[in-house]
Design a protein around this motif. Structure first.
Motif, mmCIF file in Angstrom:
data_model
loop_
_atom_site.group_PDB
_atom_site.id
_atom_site.type_symbol
_atom_site.label_atom_id
_atom_site.label_comp_id
_atom_site.label_asym_id
_atom_site.label_seq_id
_atom_site.Cartn_x
_atom_site.Cartn_y
_atom_site.Cartn_z
ATOM 1 N N TRP A 154 0.824 -1.223 0.000
ATOM 2 C CA TRP A 154 0.000 0.000 0.000
ATOM 3 C C TRP A 154 0.846 1.257 0.000
ATOM 4 C CZ3 TRP A 154 -0.636 4.193 3.234
ATOM 5 C CH2 TRP A 154 -1.806 4.939 3.098
ATOM 6 N N ILE A 155 1.860 1.294 0.828
ATOM 7 C CA ILE A 155 2.654 2.515 0.985
ATOM 8 C C ILE A 155 3.367 2.900 -0.299
ATOM 9 C CG2 ILE A 155 4.712 1.312 1.860
ATOM 10 C CD1 ILE A 155 3.327 4.778 2.933
ATOM 11 N N ALA A 156 3.632 1.939 -1.170
ATOM 12 C CA ALA A 156 4.366 2.223 -2.411
ATOM 13 C C ALA A 156 3.495 2.865 -3.475
ATOM 14 C CB ALA A 156 4.978 0.939 -2.959
ATOM 15 N N HIS A 157 2.162 2.722 -3.359
ATOM 16 C CA HIS A 157 1.325 3.206 -4.472
ATOM 17 C C HIS A 157 0.060 3.955 -4.062
ATOM 18 C CE1 HIS A 157 -1.753 0.095 -3.814
ATOM 19 N NE2 HIS A 157 -0.747 -0.730 -3.572
ATOM 20 N N ALA A 158 -0.446 3.755 -2.833
ATOM 21 C CA ALA A 158 -1.762 4.285 -2.503
ATOM 22 C C ALA A 158 -1.799 5.741 -2.023
ATOM 23 C CB ALA A 158 -2.431 3.386 -1.463
ATOM 24 N N PRO A 159 -0.874 6.194 -1.191
ATOM 25 C CA PRO A 159 -0.976 7.581 -0.722
ATOM 26 C C PRO A 159 -0.933 8.572 -1.887
ATOM 27 C CG PRO A 159 0.598 6.355 0.595
ATOM 28 C CD PRO A 159 0.266 5.495 -0.584
ATOM 29 N N LEU A 160 -1.783 9.580 -1.794
ATOM 30 C CA LEU A 160 -1.821 10.584 -2.849
ATOM 31 C C LEU A 160 -0.632 11.529 -2.722
ATOM 32 C CD1 LEU A 160 -5.621 11.538 -2.906
ATOM 33 C CD2 LEU A 160 -4.411 9.851 -4.301
ATOM 34 N N GLU A 161 -0.078 11.881 -3.853
ATOM 35 C CA GLU A 161 1.075 12.781 -3.858
ATOM 36 C C GLU A 161 0.764 14.082 -3.134
ATOM 37 O OE1 GLU A 161 4.212 14.872 -6.996
ATOM 38 O OE2 GLU A 161 2.701 13.448 -7.712
ATOM 39 N N ALA A 162 -0.458 14.608 -3.338
ATOM 40 C CA ALA A 162 -0.821 15.873 -2.697
ATOM 41 C C ALA A 162 -0.769 15.766 -1.185
ATOM 42 C CB ALA A 162 -2.227 16.292 -3.147
#
Length: 282
Positions: A119-127
């Motif tokens: 999850w941490i590699a892809h889910a958090p939004l850049e903003a």
């Protein structure tokens, strides 16, 4: 805050009646009650701990607000590590709201409990992550060794984000050295070697050990963390009251002191206060 304050960099307060602690069930009898400052005060005072960092224990913004409410009237709380839905478009606005509270210092997604180890590699939004960086907030990584590859990708994507690894990346101490050393040991070395200079908490080790652990039980794990993160990037935490499942505040604090007693005084002071103060901007 004076520079030589002793700080517990990781502890919790909670009230099961609030209803958002999914993991906290009546089966965990030693933990299934309200824990507040009055419970911790005599323990930390006996250990010479003046201030603490209180860390979220529920994946809700409401619990973070609860902790911040406690912090307003409690001088012993130096900072709060809260929870924000980093994969939501609302995250930047929530961060803007929470940071108005002076003791809001970091966020922690509960990575160890998520069904997707990546999850941490892809889910958090850049903003959301860029907003953390803009607001000079830190990030607590609650991981096992299996999360290391994904966390490395995240770190490389956001090199300006200040990150601390909780609980020494939770080594499976109860499995013994032969069965539990790898891949944890290599994962710690990989994280510590990143140019972003991650920090790590000397916490949670007693919880991961078998019952009746001793200094000798924990010694190789503490030594490995010291070897790779150094005294300048480790910070002691109690993980109280979770610690009560397999130890006591006084026993773990005393063991950690003994296992770092060979260090110079300045290095010990760093682990038991100065590093937390600097990392969390307390």
């Amino acid at each position: 805050m004076k520079t030589n304050v002793s700080i517990d960099a990781h502890q919790h307060y909670w009230d099961p009646a609030r209803g958002d602690y999914g993991w906290l069930t009546p089966d965990l009898k030693p933990l299934y009650r309200r824990f507040g400052s009055g419970d911790l005060a005599p323990l930390r005072q006996a250990a010479g701990i003046e201030r603490t960092v209180v860390v979220q224990a529920a994946p809700t913004v409401e619990e973070t607000r609860y902790l911040l409410d406690l912090a307003r009237s409690d001088d012993s709380i130096a900072g709060v590590v809260g929870w924000v839905p980093l994969d939501s478009s609302d995250a930047p606005a929530i961060l803007d709201e929470l940071v108005r509270e002076s003791k809001f210092r970091a966020v922690r997604p509960m990575l160890q409990d998520l069904p997707d180890d990546t999850w941490i590699a892809h889910a958090p939004l850049e903003a959301a992550i860029e907003r953390l960086i803009d607001l000079d907030l830190a990030f607590d990584a609650l991981i096992f060794a299996r999360h290391v590859p994904s966390l490395i990708k995240f770190v490389e994507r956001y090199p300006k984000l200040r990150i601390v690894v909780d609980h020494g990346a939770k080594p499976p101490i109860r499995d013994g050295i032969e069965a539990g050393w790898q891949p944890w040991a290599d994962g710690v070395a990989q994280l510590a070697a990143l140019p972003q200079k991650l920090h790590c908490k000397l916490s949670g080790l007693a919880t991961e050990a078998k019952e009746n652990w001793s200094d000798e039980t924990l010694k190789p794990y503490v030594a490995h963390l010291l070897e790779h993160f150094g005294a300048e990037r480790l910070m002691w935490g109690s993980d109280w009251p979770v610690l009560n499942m397999n130890g006591s505040y006084s026993d773990w604090h005393a063991a950690a002191r003994r296992l770092t007693s060979h260090l110079e005084k300045a290095e010990q002071d760093a682990i038991f206060g100065a590093n937390a103060r600097a990392f969390y901007r307390l």
